[in-house]
Scaffold this active site. Structure first.
Site, PDB file in Angstrom:
ATOM      1  N   HIS A 237       0.817  -1.217   0.000  1.00  0.00           N
ATOM      2  CA  HIS A 237       0.000   0.000   0.000  1.00  0.00           C
ATOM      3  C   HIS A 237       0.854   1.273   0.000  1.00  0.00           C
ATOM      4  O   HIS A 237       0.353   2.354  -0.303  1.00  0.00           O
ATOM      5  CB  HIS A 237      -0.987   0.003   1.171  1.00  0.00           C
ATOM      6  CG  HIS A 237      -0.395   0.332   2.504  1.00  0.00           C
ATOM      7  ND1 HIS A 237      -0.088  -0.613   3.454  1.00  0.00           N
ATOM      8  CD2 HIS A 237      -0.049   1.526   3.060  1.00  0.00           C
ATOM      9  CE1 HIS A 237       0.401  -0.021   4.522  1.00  0.00           C
ATOM     10  NE2 HIS A 237       0.444   1.285   4.318  1.00  0.00           N
TER      11      HIS A 237
ATOM     12  N   SER B 136       4.804   2.584   7.857  1.00  0.00           N
ATOM     13  CA  SER B 136       4.394   1.436   7.057  1.00  0.00           C
ATOM     14  C   SER B 136       5.551   0.922   6.213  1.00  0.00           C
ATOM     15  O   SER B 136       6.236   1.683   5.537  1.00  0.00           O
ATOM     16  CB  SER B 136       3.229   1.822   6.142  1.00  0.00           C
ATOM     17  OG  SER B 136       2.080   2.102   6.884  1.00  0.00           O
TER      18      SER B 136
ATOM     19  N   ASP C 158       0.000  -7.528   1.450  1.00  0.00           N
ATOM     20  CA  ASP C 158       0.490  -6.157   1.619  1.00  0.00           C
ATOM     21  C   ASP C 158       2.022  -6.101   1.621  1.00  0.00           C
ATOM     22  O   ASP C 158       2.629  -5.375   2.406  1.00  0.00           O
ATOM     23  CB  ASP C 158      -0.049  -5.531   2.904  1.00  0.00           C
ATOM     24  CG  ASP C 158       0.004  -3.999   2.861  1.00  0.00           C
ATOM     25  OD1 ASP C 158       0.163  -3.446   1.754  1.00  0.00           O
ATOM     26  OD2 ASP C 158      -0.090  -3.370   3.924  1.00  0.00           O
TER      27      ASP C 158
END
Length: 380
Positions: free
Chosen positions: A118, A226, A148
């Site tokens: 993402h 992230s 992911d």
């Protein structure tokens, strides 16, 4: 009536307050001067010097360990900036503008960088900044959107690359210390600490597929973290920070990381093939919405590919009879001893096997349960 002569009249007035006001002001002035004089004379001290520094002594053992962990691991962590290509409407020049940012880590000396899918989703290009603040353009090697995970590649030279140490996640324990390194809000090389708060959690990926076995931690994870590593006390990778649970979108004590065992299984496949090579049955299945509308629990087989493992095992597809009536195909309800009630259950069950493994697929057919031995093939 007798007339009286006019007599000049004096104006009527009360006693004057002016002397009292003057007296009060004088007293107030004396009072202010009395109390302010000492401060006025001592407000600044020309002889002021720094305080004597007290020797604190050596750092505690756990502090030393954390400092050493960060010193060793931080060179493996990178800052990723995603770019969008836009055309200037006046000059018609093509421009690259920042679109987003995230973290990642160096996987090997060939320049492969692991991050979240993402982080780079929808980007036209990406730049990777190393710890020495040098930047390189990155190419996308492959993505596993369902987990992911994405792999990028940079050309930075092996001498400048510090691959991260990879640990295991299967033996993690709740309460174990963990450390997150990343770039929250663009603040590079930030360390946060915490513990493992829970194991075996489930979160949804961007494809709405369930990521299972996720690690829950209270180490602070914020936007920009992230794709960064979650480390154990040995400085080894145990997870990839991927999400936070927070109504405000910022740290609220609950963060999630994709386990290192999953990452270590997927990344080599992305480097080799550019995609995840999954075991499959060789059958096409219905969406859960259709199966649910039919009032069924399981995975409905729509088509069986000719020559596939499912065809060799005798799996039946959905078809029409001579009158045009729909005849439902096999309903997959289990893989070995694992119950299957949805497509997510099926994919999750198959992920624990390798291509070439032999499994028993239990199906419902015409009200009967039938077991089909199938040798798994590469999913298409």
């Amino acid at each position: 009536m007798a007339d009286y002569p006019d007599v000049p009249r004096r104006p009527v007035s009360g006693p004057s307050h002016l002397p009292y006001l003057v007296l009060i002001l004088v007293l107030l002035g004396l009072l202010v001067w009395r109390w302010s004089a000492p401060f006025a004379t001592s407000l600044h001290d020309p002889d002021a010097v720094p305080r004597t520094v007290i020797a604190r002594g050596d750092l505690a053992a756990d502090e030393k360990a954390t400092i050493e962990l960060f010193r060793k691991a931080s060179p493996s962590v990178v800052y990723i900036t995603t770019l969008a290509v836009r055309r200037d409407i006046f000059s018609l020049n093509v421009l690259e503008t920042p679109q987003g940012a995230g973290s990642g880590f160096i996987w090997d000396e060939q320049g492969h960088v692991v991050t979240n899918y993402h982080v780079i989703r929808g980007a036209d290009a990406a730049q990777v900044m190393l710890e020495d603040r040098s930047t390189s353009y990155a190419q996308v090697v492959g993505v596993a959107a369902d987990k992911d995970i994405a792999v990028l590649k940079i050309d930075a030279g092996a001498a400048r690359l510090r691959p991260i140490g990879v640990g295991a996640s299967k033996d993690l324990q709740v309460g174990q210390k963990v450390f997150a390194i990343g770039n929250p809000f663009g603040l590079d090389q930030t360390l946060t600490t915490g513990i493992i708060s829970g194991l075996g959690r489930e979160i949804l990926s961007t494809t709405r597929r369930t990521i299972q076995g996720v690690i829950q931690t209270d180490a602070a994870i914020n936007p920009g973290n992230s794709g960064g590593p979650l480390l154990d006390s040995a400085g080894l990778l145990v997870g990839v920070n991927t999400a936070i649970y927070s109504p405000s979108g910022t740290y609220a004590g609950v963060g999630f990381a994709v386990p290192a065992d999953t990452v270590n299984r997927i990344v080599p496949q992305l480097i080799r093939h550019g995609r995840v090579v999954r075991p499959g049955l060789g059958a096409e299945i219905a969406e859960d919405q259709l199966t649910g509308r039919l009032g069924l629990k399981g995975v409905l087989v729509i088509n069986v590919r000719q020559g596939s493992a499912a065809a060799e095992a005798g799996m039946q597809p959905t078809r029409y009879d001579a009158t045009g009536r729909v005849l439902l195909g096999d309903l997959i309800v289990a893989i070995d001893d694992r119950k299957v009630e949805s497509t997510d259950d099926l994919f999750t069950a198959l992920e624990s096997y390798q291509i070439g493994d032999r499994v028993t697929v239990t199906v419902q057919r015409n009200g009967r349960r039938i077991e089909l031995p199938i040798t798994l093939q590469e999913a298409q």
